[in-house]
Scaffold this active site. Structure first.
Site, PDB file in Angstrom:
ATOM      1  N   HIS A 161      13.907  33.880  40.228  1.00 42.42           N
ATOM      2  CA  HIS A 161      15.013  33.395  39.399  1.00 42.42           C
ATOM      3  C   HIS A 161      14.773  31.976  38.893  1.00 42.42           C
ATOM      4  O   HIS A 161      14.019  31.197  39.485  1.00 42.42           O
ATOM      5  CB  HIS A 161      16.317  33.473  40.177  1.00 42.42           C
ATOM      6  CG  HIS A 161      16.807  34.874  40.361  1.00 42.42           C
ATOM      7  ND1 HIS A 161      18.029  35.163  40.912  1.00 42.42           N
ATOM      8  CD2 HIS A 161      16.247  36.076  40.058  1.00 42.42           C
ATOM      9  CE1 HIS A 161      18.212  36.466  40.938  1.00 42.42           C
ATOM     10  NE2 HIS A 161      17.124  37.050  40.435  1.00 42.42           N
ATOM     11  N   GLU A 178      16.646  29.256  38.812  1.00 44.35           N
ATOM     12  CA  GLU A 178      17.014  28.148  39.699  1.00 44.35           C
ATOM     13  C   GLU A 178      15.932  27.928  40.756  1.00 44.35           C
ATOM     14  O   GLU A 178      15.563  26.793  41.052  1.00 44.35           O
ATOM     15  CB  GLU A 178      18.351  28.436  40.397  1.00 44.35           C
ATOM     16  CG  GLU A 178      19.496  28.711  39.452  1.00 44.35           C
ATOM     17  CD  GLU A 178      19.690  30.197  39.151  1.00 44.35           C
ATOM     18  OE1 GLU A 178      20.855  30.593  38.954  1.00 44.35           O
ATOM     19  OE2 GLU A 178      18.701  30.948  39.105  1.00 44.35           O
ATOM     20  N   CYS A 188      22.910  33.472  41.837  1.00 41.17           N
ATOM     21  CA  CYS A 188      23.120  34.549  42.798  1.00 41.17           C
ATOM     22  C   CYS A 188      23.210  33.901  44.189  1.00 41.17           C
ATOM     23  O   CYS A 188      22.938  32.708  44.365  1.00 41.17           O
ATOM     24  CB  CYS A 188      21.976  35.562  42.728  1.00 41.17           C
ATOM     25  SG  CYS A 188      20.394  34.936  43.353  1.00 41.17           S
ATOM     26  N   CYS A 229      19.855  32.231  45.379  1.00 42.23           N
ATOM     27  CA  CYS A 229      19.578  30.966  44.691  1.00 42.23           C
ATOM     28  C   CYS A 229      20.567  29.886  45.115  1.00 42.23           C
ATOM     29  O   CYS A 229      20.196  28.732  45.286  1.00 42.23           O
ATOM     30  CB  CYS A 229      19.608  31.153  43.174  1.00 42.23           C
ATOM     31  SG  CYS A 229      18.170  32.046  42.534  1.00 42.23           S
TER      32      CYS A 229
END
Length: 150
Positions: free
Chosen positions: A80, A82, A108, A111
């Site tokens: 992801h 992040e 999410c 993260c």
């Protein structure tokens, strides 16, 4: 002295949060997962420290080349945005404690845990993305979650 830029009054300048969110959107254009393009920018004192977008593990084929690895309705082939921004900072020895992160989608749960443990204090996001738990935990930890609408 006359300004060379027409219409360049200070009132027309974009606010800092919108400026960094605009940059996060641009970063998202590098995403290699065509299911969702997400970009993240880590900022402290109005300076960009790191950026990240969602894409496959370094050196492996991307979703747009190899297809998606789906689990529970989500592609798990990608790292992801992040997480990639945090990793990028670590690879270059950049301290991100007490920074802000701007991301085109709310983090999410996985993260969010990384963001919290990295010491990031403010999360600016555009779209809500699936994980209600982050709001309750953020309150407990004193992490601000701020939605930036268009």
């Amino acid at each position: 002295m006359e300004s060379r830029l027409t219409g360049s009054s200070k009132s027309e300048r974009v606010a800092w949060p919108q400026y960094f969110m605009n940059i996060a959107r641009e970063v998202s254009t590098r995403s290699t997962c065509d299911r969702k393009h997400v970009g993240a920018v880590i900022v402290r004192d109005k300076n960009i420290l790191s950026t990240g977008y969602n894409g496959s593990i370094r050196g492996l084929p991307h979703c747009d080349e190899a297809g998606h690895d789906m689990e529970g309705g989500h592609c798990v082939r990608t790292v992801h945005a992040e997480t990639n921004a945090i990793i990028q900072a670590a690879r270059h020895g950049v301290r991100i404690e007490d920074a802000d992160i701007y991301t085109t989608a709310s983090p999410c749960w996985e993260c969010f845990k990384l963001i919290a443990n990295a010491g990031i204090r403010r999360i600016y996001y555009h779209d809500f993305y699936r994980e209600e738990i982050i709001f309750n935990i953020a309150r407990q930890l004193g992490i601000e979650l701020i939605q930036i609408a268009d």
